[in-house]
Design an enzyme around this catalytic site. Structure first.
Site, PDB file in Angstrom:
ATOM      1  N   ASN A 122       0.865  -1.183   0.000  1.00  0.00           N
ATOM      2  CA  ASN A 122       0.000   0.000   0.000  1.00  0.00           C
ATOM      3  C   ASN A 122       0.903   1.234   0.000  1.00  0.00           C
ATOM      4  OD1 ASN A 122      -1.840   2.023   0.482  1.00  0.00           O
ATOM      5  ND2 ASN A 122      -2.373   1.341   2.557  1.00  0.00           N
ATOM      6  N   LYS A 171      -0.011   4.274  -0.271  1.00  0.00           N
ATOM      7  CA  LYS A 171      -0.695   5.412   0.357  1.00  0.00           C
ATOM      8  C   LYS A 171      -0.543   6.680  -0.490  1.00  0.00           C
ATOM      9  CE  LYS A 171      -0.070   3.168   4.772  1.00  0.00           C
ATOM     10  NZ  LYS A 171      -0.093   3.253   6.212  1.00  0.00           N
ATOM     11  N   HIS A 206      -9.375   0.284   4.779  1.00  0.00           N
ATOM     12  CA  HIS A 206      -8.113   0.501   5.495  1.00  0.00           C
ATOM     13  C   HIS A 206      -8.393   1.360   6.724  1.00  0.00           C
ATOM     14  CE1 HIS A 206      -4.093   1.900   6.464  1.00  0.00           C
ATOM     15  NE2 HIS A 206      -3.643   0.849   5.794  1.00  0.00           N
ATOM     16  N   GLU A 261      -6.968   3.783   7.972  1.00  0.00           N
ATOM     17  CA  GLU A 261      -6.857   5.236   7.775  1.00  0.00           C
ATOM     18  C   GLU A 261      -8.124   5.791   7.145  1.00  0.00           C
ATOM     19  OE1 GLU A 261      -3.111   5.110   5.724  1.00  0.00           O
ATOM     20  OE2 GLU A 261      -2.140   4.457   7.582  1.00  0.00           O
ATOM     21  N   GLU A 263      -5.249  -6.063  10.234  1.00  0.00           N
ATOM     22  CA  GLU A 263      -4.275  -5.012  10.521  1.00  0.00           C
ATOM     23  C   GLU A 263      -4.615  -4.358  11.857  1.00  0.00           C
ATOM     24  OE1 GLU A 263      -2.189  -3.513   6.733  1.00  0.00           O
ATOM     25  OE2 GLU A 263      -3.968  -2.300   7.047  1.00  0.00           O
ATOM     26  N   GLY A 278       2.405   1.437  10.834  1.00  0.00           N
ATOM     27  CA  GLY A 278       3.295   2.590  10.744  1.00  0.00           C
ATOM     28  C   GLY A 278       3.999   2.932  12.040  1.00  0.00           C
ATOM     29  N   SER A 331       3.620  -2.977  10.267  1.00  0.00           N
ATOM     30  CA  SER A 331       5.072  -2.961  10.475  1.00  0.00           C
ATOM     31  C   SER A 331       5.751  -4.251   9.992  1.00  0.00           C
ATOM     32  CB  SER A 331       5.398  -2.672  11.945  1.00  0.00           C
ATOM     33  OG  SER A 331       4.885  -1.396  12.315  1.00  0.00           O
TER      34      SER A 331
END
Ligand code: PEP
Length: 253
Positions: A11, A13, A95, A97, A165, A171, A211
């Site tokens: 991804n 992003k 996702h 985010e 996730e 991240g 990660s």
């Protein structure tokens, strides 16, 4: 148990100029030599056509990072599955985010999953708990709710892809342990088994994301219910992403 083809997905992003993305695509040369893994990259919408062209002969699938559920219409700033289908075969949905910063609801996601499948796009449905939810012992309750609502009345194809996730691992450099990841992925498979049937659950691919690096990818992929990885930061480095893909292939061989 049916043989599940593992997935290595990157991804990208909201990262990369055209020149940087070109260089990243060039760096992925040779990734098709890694056998037995489906490789997917998700650039920004603006770079999808460019990346599709660059990777046309590489065997790498290209994914959108989101999409609207409607095939067309008055939805300023959105991208439809029909438009996406012209440049990509896959799409990330839900996702964290998108859930966190853009208030994506389970109901909207359910519509998106259904629409993606209707438009012959392969979704990667992302689920996972936040840190406070894990600390409160609510991980399974969160996953149960997300899976039930996101997949409500969906005709699930064999090989459907779900990415587990944990939000606290994305991240942060602080990956889940392989036991935490395996437990959550086994739970997701069990939920799919309960909601659909055990044979279907055995076909779905469940990725771990959070990660992932070349150093830990093999340990995750060696777990029985983990069928690959969804990778953020490390997928922006072609050598790291190739290393992760190779580690997945080696672990599943
Ligand atoms: C992600 O954004 O899906 C992700 C897993 O990011 P990272 O690998 O950087 O933790």
């Amino acid at each position: 148990m049916s043989k599940r083809i593992p997935v290595s997905a990157g991804n990208w992003k909201m990262n990369g100029t055209n020149a940087e993305v070109d260089a990243l695509c060039d760096g992925l040369a040779g990734i098709d030599q890694i056998r037995g893994v489906e490789v997917v990259v998700a650039p920004s919408f603006l770079q999808l056509a460019r990346v599709s062209d660059k990777l046309a002969t590489s065997g790498v699938h290209v994914a959108g990072q989101n999409m609207h559920a409607a095939a067309s219409g008055a939805f300023t700033g959105e991208v439809s599955p029909t438009q996406l289908r012209e440049v990509a075969g896959w799409v990330l949905l839900g996702h964290s985010e998108r859930r966190q910063h853009f208030c994506e609801s389970e109901e909207a996601l359910n519509d998106k999953v259904r629409s993606a499948l209707e438009h012959r796009l392969t979704p990667i449905l992302c689920v996972g708990e936040q840190l406070h939810e894990r600390e409160a012992g609510d991980t399974e309750a969160v996953l149960k709710r997300q899976i039930a609502l996101d997949l409500d009345e969906i005709y699930l194809p064999d090989g459907f892809v779900i990415a587990y996730e944990p939000v606290w691992a994305i991240g942060t450099g602080k990956a889940a342990s392989e036991v935490e990841a395996q437990d959550a992925c086994a739970y997701i498979r069990d939920r799919v088994s309960q909601l659909f049937d055990p044979a279907k659950a055995n076909t779905i691919r469940i990725l771990y994301g959070g990660s992932v690096k070349p150093e830990n990818a093999g340990t995750f992929a060696a777990q029985p219910d983990i069928d690959g990885a969804l990778v953020g930061g490390a997928s922006l480095d072609a050598e790291s992403f190739k290393g992760i893909t190779q580690a997945i292939a080696d672990a599943k061989r």
